[in-house]
Design a protein around this motif. Structure first.
Motif, mmCIF file in Angstrom:
data_model
loop_
_atom_site.group_PDB
_atom_site.id
_atom_site.type_symbol
_atom_site.label_atom_id
_atom_site.label_comp_id
_atom_site.label_asym_id
_atom_site.label_seq_id
_atom_site.Cartn_x
_atom_site.Cartn_y
_atom_site.Cartn_z
ATOM 1 N N LYS A 120 8.012 3.077 -10.720
ATOM 2 C CA LYS A 120 6.713 2.720 -11.526
ATOM 3 C C LYS A 120 7.103 2.728 -12.839
ATOM 4 C CE LYS A 120 2.664 1.327 -11.734
ATOM 5 N NZ LYS A 120 2.390 -0.046 -11.143
ATOM 6 N N SER A 121 6.543 1.861 -13.483
ATOM 7 C CA SER A 121 6.551 1.635 -14.949
ATOM 8 C C SER A 121 5.224 1.133 -15.611
ATOM 9 C CB SER A 121 7.690 0.643 -15.550
ATOM 10 O OG SER A 121 9.075 1.187 -14.915
ATOM 11 N N TYR A 122 4.924 1.600 -16.808
ATOM 12 C CA TYR A 122 3.828 0.779 -17.642
ATOM 13 C C TYR A 122 4.424 0.612 -18.892
ATOM 14 C CZ TYR A 122 0.964 3.445 -14.279
ATOM 15 O OH TYR A 122 0.379 3.991 -13.071
ATOM 16 N N GLY A 123 4.747 -0.732 -18.913
ATOM 17 C CA GLY A 123 5.377 -1.444 -20.107
ATOM 18 C C GLY A 123 6.588 -1.033 -19.853
ATOM 19 N N ALA A 124 7.202 -0.378 -20.831
ATOM 20 C CA ALA A 124 8.616 -0.062 -21.276
ATOM 21 C C ALA A 124 9.050 1.430 -20.940
ATOM 22 C CB ALA A 124 8.970 -0.217 -22.747
ATOM 23 N N LEU A 131 1.885 7.098 -5.820
ATOM 24 C CA LEU A 131 2.536 5.913 -4.801
ATOM 25 C C LEU A 131 2.598 6.283 -3.405
ATOM 26 C CD1 LEU A 131 5.638 5.605 -7.508
ATOM 27 C CD2 LEU A 131 3.771 4.183 -7.289
ATOM 28 N N ILE A 132 2.635 7.558 -3.183
ATOM 29 C CA ILE A 132 2.538 7.771 -1.746
ATOM 30 C C ILE A 132 1.153 7.489 -0.964
ATOM 31 C CG2 ILE A 132 2.790 9.752 -0.024
ATOM 32 C CD1 ILE A 132 4.564 11.141 -2.068
ATOM 33 N N SER A 133 0.021 7.975 -1.703
ATOM 34 C CA SER A 133 -1.352 7.793 -1.222
ATOM 35 C C SER A 133 -1.799 6.416 -1.316
ATOM 36 C CB SER A 133 -2.212 8.583 -2.005
ATOM 37 O OG SER A 133 -2.314 8.281 -3.463
ATOM 38 N N GLY A 134 -1.098 5.559 -2.061
ATOM 39 C CA GLY A 134 -1.504 4.088 -2.319
ATOM 40 C C GLY A 134 -2.546 3.971 -3.457
ATOM 41 N N ASP A 135 -2.824 5.008 -4.505
ATOM 42 C CA ASP A 135 -3.663 4.804 -5.551
ATOM 43 C C ASP A 135 -2.846 3.773 -6.519
ATOM 44 O OD1 ASP A 135 -6.197 6.880 -5.409
ATOM 45 O OD2 ASP A 135 -4.444 7.615 -4.552
ATOM 46 N N THR A 136 -1.519 3.940 -6.339
ATOM 47 C CA THR A 136 -0.643 2.891 -7.520
ATOM 48 C C THR A 136 0.223 2.423 -6.623
ATOM 49 O OG1 THR A 136 -1.345 4.639 -9.163
ATOM 50 C CG2 THR A 136 0.788 3.129 -9.322
ATOM 51 N N ARG A 137 0.482 1.139 -6.880
ATOM 52 C CA ARG A 137 1.547 0.248 -5.903
ATOM 53 C C ARG A 137 2.882 0.423 -6.744
ATOM 54 N NH1 ARG A 137 -0.012 -3.904 -2.585
ATOM 55 N NH2 ARG A 137 -1.917 -3.346 -1.445
ATOM 56 N N CYS A 138 3.980 0.556 -5.913
ATOM 57 C CA CYS A 138 5.348 0.833 -6.448
ATOM 58 C C CYS A 138 5.555 -0.577 -7.325
ATOM 59 C CB CYS A 138 6.330 1.086 -5.124
ATOM 60 S SG CYS A 138 5.941 2.347 -4.231
ATOM 61 N N GLU A 143 6.148 7.811 9.350
ATOM 62 C CA GLU A 143 6.360 7.499 10.651
ATOM 63 C C GLU A 143 7.167 6.415 10.840
ATOM 64 O OE1 GLU A 143 2.349 7.825 12.542
ATOM 65 O OE2 GLU A 143 2.974 9.953 12.824
ATOM 66 N N GLY A 144 8.066 6.055 10.163
ATOM 67 C CA GLY A 144 8.998 5.175 10.486
ATOM 68 C C GLY A 144 8.640 3.785 10.006
ATOM 69 N N ARG A 145 7.285 3.502 9.400
ATOM 70 C CA ARG A 145 6.689 2.371 9.187
ATOM 71 C C ARG A 145 6.417 2.001 7.535
ATOM 72 N NH1 ARG A 145 0.107 1.138 10.501
ATOM 73 N NH2 ARG A 145 0.010 -0.911 9.192
ATOM 74 N N ASP A 146 6.836 1.027 7.014
ATOM 75 C CA ASP A 146 6.866 0.701 5.809
ATOM 76 C C ASP A 146 5.346 0.443 5.417
ATOM 77 O OD1 ASP A 146 6.676 -0.260 3.206
ATOM 78 O OD2 ASP A 146 8.413 -1.766 3.445
ATOM 79 N N ILE A 147 4.856 1.389 4.590
ATOM 80 C CA ILE A 147 3.499 1.356 4.294
ATOM 81 C C ILE A 147 3.227 1.020 2.785
ATOM 82 C CG2 ILE A 147 2.720 3.030 6.174
ATOM 83 C CD1 ILE A 147 2.316 5.077 3.862
ATOM 84 N N SER A 148 4.095 0.646 2.194
ATOM 85 C CA SER A 148 4.150 0.175 0.707
ATOM 86 C C SER A 148 2.951 -0.678 0.445
ATOM 87 C CB SER A 148 5.449 -0.461 0.182
ATOM 88 O OG SER A 148 6.308 0.515 0.469
ATOM 89 N N ALA A 149 2.484 -1.651 1.341
ATOM 90 C CA ALA A 149 1.432 -2.599 0.781
ATOM 91 C C ALA A 149 -0.050 -2.140 1.401
ATOM 92 C CB ALA A 149 1.743 -3.875 1.588
#
Length: 239
Positions: A11-15, A48-55, A63-69
């Motif tokens: 995760k980046s914010y600008g530079a 990033l884990i909880s979803g408050d911020t996107r990667c 549990e083996g499932r991609d939850i990134s979205a």
């Protein structure tokens, strides 16, 4: 199989790179402690884990499932509960109403089930005597307990704790650790960010240390705390 696995999340914010390709995993029933100096990126990692911020890069697997979205409420319904560093109760609602709200909207429970959950969590966290008190009138210790209780009311498999012992006295922190040990004993997996190191060491099975958004060290708690670079960066001590 890991309950949670992060694969090169970034995760980046600008530079500014806040999280720089961190990978970690947590197995079911484990308590992982997260350490790092202020500004290291610990809370962003939780976001990033909880979803408050996107990667920006990498992926989060549960549990083996991609939850990134997935959105935060969707991750919560899967069993990922979270407390926040600054307690965020509904101040004008009672403690009991806060728990009912968490159980219904966070945990997806029906009304009768939510009432049973709320009563159980009140007993579990020592808040029964405060059930009908407005959350905004609680002491700091009880606000911290309520923050924990609200996360527990969602019936999490994985519990994210963000500096829940911060601001407590040594006696209050010891009470909190006892409560967390009871939660751990029933099989809840935990990831705990904490600056109160003695509290963290009383519970953590493993430590993960980050600095400037990167992994600095990982392993058995006592060995990590004895590491010269960890002592220099985190505690400002030369070995």
């Amino acid at each position: 199989m890991a309950l949670l696995a992060l694969h090169s999340v970034a995760k980046s914010y600008g530079a500014l790179k806040v999280i720089d390709a961190i990978s970690l995993s947590v197995t079911e029933g484990e308590t992982l402690g997260i350490l790092g100096p202020n500004g290291a990126g610990k809370t962003t990692l939780f976001n990033l884990i909880s979803g408050d911020t996107r990667c920006d890069g990498g992926s989060v697997h549960y549990e083996g499932r991609d939850i990134s979205a997935l959105k935060p409420h969707q991750r919560c319904r899967l069993g990922l509960g979270r407390s926040y560093q600054v307690p965020q109760p509904f101040g004008n609602m009672t403690v009991f109403e806060n728990l009912i709200t968490a159980a219904c909207f966070g945990g997806g429970q029906h009304e009768h089930e939510a009432w049973e959950t709320a009563h159980g969590v009140l007993r579990q966290t020592g808040l029964m005597a405060h059930a009908n008190k407005p959350a905004g009138r609680l002491t700091l210790l009880n606000r911290k307990r309520l923050e924990l209780a609200r996360a527990l009311a969602t019936r999490p498999k994985l519990l994210l704790l963000d500096e829940i012992a911060g601001g407590l006295t040594e006696h209050e922190a010891a009470q909190l650790v006892d409560e967390l040990k009871r939660i751990k004993a029933v099989g809840v997996t935990m990831i705990w960010i904490e600056h109160v190191v003695h509290a963290l060491l009383a519970l953590a099975d493993r430590l993960f240390v980050i600095n400037f958004g990167c992994k600095l060290a990982e392993g058995e708690p006592r060995a990590v705390m004895a590491d010269a670079e960890v002592r220099r960066v985190y505690m400002g001590m030369e070995a």
